[in-house]
Each structure stands twice: as C-alpha cells, then as structure tokens.
Motif scaffolding. Sequence first.
Motif, PDB file in Angstrom:
ATOM      1  N   ASP A  72       0.810  -1.218   0.000  1.00 22.31           N
ATOM      2  CA  ASP A  72       0.000   0.000   0.000  1.00 22.31           C
ATOM      3  C   ASP A  72       0.847   1.273   0.000  1.00 22.31           C
ATOM      4  N   VAL A  73       2.142   1.134   0.281  1.00 24.97           N
ATOM      5  CA  VAL A  73       3.041   2.294   0.375  1.00 24.97           C
ATOM      6  C   VAL A  73       3.220   2.930  -0.998  1.00 24.97           C
ATOM      7  N   ASP A  74       3.093   4.273  -1.053  1.00 26.23           N
ATOM      8  CA  ASP A  74       3.206   5.017  -2.312  1.00 26.23           C
ATOM      9  C   ASP A  74       4.536   5.747  -2.475  1.00 26.23           C
ATOM     10  N   ALA A  75       5.265   5.953  -1.371  1.00 22.92           N
ATOM     11  CA  ALA A  75       6.572   6.617  -1.439  1.00 22.92           C
ATOM     12  C   ALA A  75       7.340   6.295  -0.171  1.00 22.92           C
ATOM     13  N   VAL A  76       8.664   6.335  -0.276  1.00 19.29           N
ATOM     14  CA  VAL A  76       9.535   6.062   0.860  1.00 19.29           C
ATOM     15  C   VAL A  76      10.380   7.296   1.150  1.00 19.29           C
ATOM     16  N   ALA A  77      10.458   7.685   2.417  1.00 16.33           N
ATOM     17  CA  ALA A  77      11.319   8.778   2.858  1.00 16.33           C
ATOM     18  C   ALA A  77      12.308   8.217   3.868  1.00 16.33           C
ATOM     19  N   ALA A  78      13.576   8.539   3.707  1.00 13.58           N
ATOM     20  CA  ALA A  78      14.601   8.026   4.621  1.00 13.58           C
ATOM     21  C   ALA A  78      15.558   9.149   4.983  1.00 13.58           C
ATOM     22  N   THR A  79      16.013   9.155   6.216  1.00 18.14           N
ATOM     23  CA  THR A  79      17.019  10.123   6.626  1.00 18.14           C
ATOM     24  C   THR A  79      18.288   9.910   5.811  1.00 18.14           C
ATOM     25  N   ALA A  80      18.753  10.976   5.169  1.00 19.00           N
ATOM     26  CA  ALA A  80      20.000  10.913   4.407  1.00 19.00           C
ATOM     27  C   ALA A  80      21.116  11.661   5.108  1.00 19.00           C
ATOM     28  N   GLY A  81      20.837  12.312   6.213  1.00 15.07           N
ATOM     29  CA  GLY A  81      21.821  13.029   7.002  1.00 15.07           C
ATOM     30  C   GLY A  81      21.126  14.127   7.791  1.00 15.07           C
ATOM     31  N   PRO A  82      21.830  14.758   8.721  1.00 14.73           N
ATOM     32  CA  PRO A  82      23.131  14.346   9.241  1.00 14.73           C
ATOM     33  C   PRO A  82      22.972  13.215  10.252  1.00 14.73           C
ATOM     34  N   GLY A  83      24.113  12.700  10.717  1.00 15.03           N
ATOM     35  CA  GLY A  83      24.087  11.626  11.695  1.00 15.03           C
ATOM     36  C   GLY A  83      25.355  10.811  11.617  1.00 15.03           C
ATOM     37  N   LEU A  84      25.378   9.704  12.330  1.00  9.03           N
ATOM     38  CA  LEU A  84      26.514   8.798  12.284  1.00  9.03           C
ATOM     39  C   LEU A  84      26.566   8.151  10.902  1.00  9.03           C
ATOM     40  N   ALA A  85      27.713   8.191  10.266  1.00 11.43           N
ATOM     41  CA  ALA A  85      27.813   7.775   8.864  1.00 11.43           C
ATOM     42  C   ALA A  85      27.276   6.371   8.625  1.00 11.43           C
ATOM     43  N   THR A  86      27.747   5.410   9.405  1.00 11.24           N
ATOM     44  CA  THR A  86      27.323   4.025   9.167  1.00 11.24           C
ATOM     45  C   THR A  86      25.854   3.826   9.502  1.00 11.24           C
ATOM     46  N   HIS A 110      16.327  15.536   5.453  1.00  9.39           N
ATOM     47  CA  HIS A 110      17.259  16.074   6.436  1.00  9.39           C
ATOM     48  C   HIS A 110      16.695  15.824   7.833  1.00  9.39           C
ATOM     49  N   HIS A 111      17.496  15.211   8.665  1.00  6.20           N
ATOM     50  CA  HIS A 111      17.067  14.796  10.000  1.00  6.20           C
ATOM     51  C   HIS A 111      16.446  15.939  10.807  1.00  6.20           C
ATOM     52  N   LEU A 112      17.060  17.120  10.791  1.00 13.73           N
ATOM     53  CA  LEU A 112      16.552  18.229  11.595  1.00 13.73           C
ATOM     54  C   LEU A 112      15.223  18.748  11.072  1.00 13.73           C
ATOM     55  N   ALA A 113      15.025  18.688   9.760  1.00 15.46           N
ATOM     56  CA  ALA A 113      13.718  19.059   9.202  1.00 15.46           C
ATOM     57  C   ALA A 113      12.640  18.117   9.719  1.00 15.46           C
ATOM     58  N   GLY A 114      13.017  16.858   9.928  1.00 19.94           N
ATOM     59  CA  GLY A 114      12.065  15.905  10.485  1.00 19.94           C
ATOM     60  C   GLY A 114      11.586  16.316  11.862  1.00 19.94           C
ATOM     61  N   HIS A 115      12.505  16.811  12.687  1.00 17.25           N
ATOM     62  CA  HIS A 115      12.105  17.267  14.024  1.00 17.25           C
ATOM     63  C   HIS A 115      11.080  18.397  13.933  1.00 17.25           C
ATOM     64  N   ALA A 116      11.257  19.291  12.968  1.00 14.12           N
ATOM     65  CA  ALA A 116      10.298  20.383  12.805  1.00 14.12           C
ATOM     66  C   ALA A 116       8.969  19.888  12.261  1.00 14.12           C
ATOM     67  N   LEU A 267       8.307  27.099  17.565  1.00  4.48           N
ATOM     68  CA  LEU A 267       8.273  25.640  17.490  1.00  4.48           C
ATOM     69  C   LEU A 267       9.462  25.108  18.280  1.00  4.48           C
ATOM     70  N   LEU A 268       9.204  24.347  19.323  1.00  9.18           N
ATOM     71  CA  LEU A 268      10.252  23.774  20.169  1.00  9.18           C
ATOM     72  C   LEU A 268      10.310  22.274  19.915  1.00  9.18           C
ATOM     73  N   VAL A 269      11.418  21.801  19.347  1.00 13.07           N
ATOM     74  CA  VAL A 269      11.498  20.396  18.930  1.00 13.07           C
ATOM     75  C   VAL A 269      12.883  19.822  19.212  1.00 13.07           C
ATOM     76  N   GLY A 270      12.996  18.498  19.072  1.00 14.69           N
ATOM     77  CA  GLY A 270      14.247  17.803  19.347  1.00 14.69           C
ATOM     78  C   GLY A 270      14.194  17.127  20.708  1.00 14.69           C
ATOM     79  N   GLY A 271      15.155  16.262  20.963  1.00 14.53           N
ATOM     80  CA  GLY A 271      15.144  15.474  22.186  1.00 14.53           C
ATOM     81  C   GLY A 271      15.079  16.283  23.460  1.00 14.53           C
ATOM     82  N   VAL A 272      15.782  17.423  23.511  1.00 19.03           N
ATOM     83  CA  VAL A 272      15.803  18.244  24.724  1.00 19.03           C
ATOM     84  C   VAL A 272      14.465  18.960  24.924  1.00 19.03           C
TER      85      VAL A 272
END
Length: 345
Positions: A72-86, A110-116, A267-272
């Motif tokens: 049923d999935v129509d598109a895939v989104a995956a974090t491409a950065g930033p983060g630990l390389a491996t 982008h990982h940080l855009a995901g938090h927003a 907008l206050l986001v992220g782990g902290v």
Amino acid sequence: MPLILGIETSCDETGVGLVRDGVLLGDALASSVAEHARFGGVVPEIAARAHLEALTPMVDQALAAAGVRLRDVDAVAATAGPGLATAVQVGLAAGKAYAVALDVPLYGVHHLAGHAAVDVLEHGPLPPRCVALVVSGGHTSLLLLGDLARDPVVHLGDTVDDAAGEAFDKVARLLGLPYPGGPVIDRVARDGDPRAIAFPRPMTGPRDPAYGFSFSGLKTAVARWVEGHDGPPPVADVAASFQEAVADTLTRKAVAACREYAADTLLLVGGVAANSRVRGLAEERCAAAGVRLRVPAPRLCTDNGAMIAAVGDLLVRAGAAPAPLTLGARPSAVLTHAWIGPENT
C-alpha cells in the motif's frame, strides 16, 4: 492520498513511521541505548549493527499498527543526514531497497527538518512563518521557517561546540549519573534548587552572537564547581542549577528571535524539548511575549520514524521531485532544505 513510509536511523534509534495526508497511522521504534550505556555514549558500529537487526521488524510493526500492507506504500522517505555515517547508510540503503521493490519514489530527508515537521502530525500545518528552536544531542539551532516543503531554511544561530543534549550527557557523567543524561538530570533536578548555584548563561553577553549557542563552557563551569566543592556534591542542586542555566539560555534567545523576526509562533522540537523545565520556561516566556508555543508530545521529540514520514508526506503533497537512487548518505549535511538531494548537498 499517498501513503508514506518513513525510516530514521541517524543515531541509536531505529524508527519507522507511516503517514498519510498529515495523519500518523502507525509507527514503531527500537533503541540500542542500553548497548551504548557502558561506553557513556553512542558507538557508531554498534548502532549500525542494531539498525540492521531492528529495521525489518520495525517496518512490520509499523505496518501492523497502521493496519496497512507494504504494497500500500506510495513513497519512501529516509534520513540521508546528518548523523553517524554508518547508521545513516543503513536506513538510506533500506529506503532504497523498499523503493525499488515497491517501484515507488524515494525522498532523502534532512534529519533536523524531520524534528520540525513532526509537530504537524499533532497540531496541524505550520504557520507560513515561524521560529523553530531545534535542541537535541548533536544540534542546537534557531531557525526561521517558511513552507518546509518548498522554502529554504534560514539559520538565525547554531551551536559552536557542545549542543545542549551533549552537555546534559557530560554533566550527568560528572555527577555519577547514568547515560543518557537528559532524562535522569530532569528527574533528579526535581528535588533540587535551581537557584542554589549561579552557573553562567553561555553566549549571552553584549558582544556575543544574539542567536548563537555554546554549552561547552557551562559544562566546564559545572565540572570546576564539583571539583572545588568540599565533600560529595549536592547532586540534585547541581542538576537543577545546570538545567536552569540551559533552559534560561535557550528560551531567552528563542523568544527574542520571535520578537525580532515578527514570528508569532515558536516551534520547540528535538530530544531536549522533552525536558520538563525547558518546556515549562518556554511556556511561561511565550505566554508573556504573546507568542504561540508548539511542542510535540515527548515521545515525538526524540528521534523517530514518524518525523521522517511527515517530511516525506509534505514533499509528496507539494509535488517535489524524488531523489535519485544514487543519493549517498550525508553525515555532515547542513540544513538548507527539508530534503537532501544532489541540488542541495
């Protein structure tokens, strides 16, 4: 409406989410934090192996929670950065594999855009203009946001050394508290006096960048106080005073940015952003300044797959071009847009 599968593996959480038209249908999360605890921090190779083991089961769990099938999935989104390389490579490779197998487009996020973007799943579309305070283990940034799926992201200020979350981990270690430091300091600080010790408010002087951050000096100030204290340190008071310094610095700058840039929403986001004092002080200061505060539920503040699916959902609905399958991981990607592709890396 398209169904988006989101995959997040930038650090030590393996997150999968399924979003359709701004609604989170199901998600699943596995953490390898227990495997890193004895090292006092995340070990990249251990994290990558944990992602390899957890990713497929998390996809299955998310699909079951959403009551949908993989086809049923129509598109895939995956974090491409930033983060630990491996770690990033594992999730991005999986995203490519699912996209190819399902014959659907791939979006590098982008990982940080995901938090927003994750706040959209709880509180609806973001306003046309807002200030975002992104606070996590590796990042502390003040951003001016427009349309996340179309507009560039404007950096008002970033951390120049230790991010706020990293400082929490290091101060916890100084106090003999377990890893990760953020939740345990938050808990211990409830029994302490936030005014007991006058720790500095970093980078708040008249010559400092108005919206820059630096928490290395604050960490050092805590270390020197503990070393100079006669006898065992009052852990609860140290934790509360340190936490107060962080919350005061973050919220002071964030509300000032809202005023200067005529943004009526913070907008206050992220782990902290899950920290009770940071949330509480932000609420107080935003209310006093007439600024609307938007904060996701604590479970969506930490890394998760829902936030990546949320960005994918915005990109698909905006008609954004998908990423090529040649897209590589960008461990040090700077946030300029919500997506990561050849044109902005």
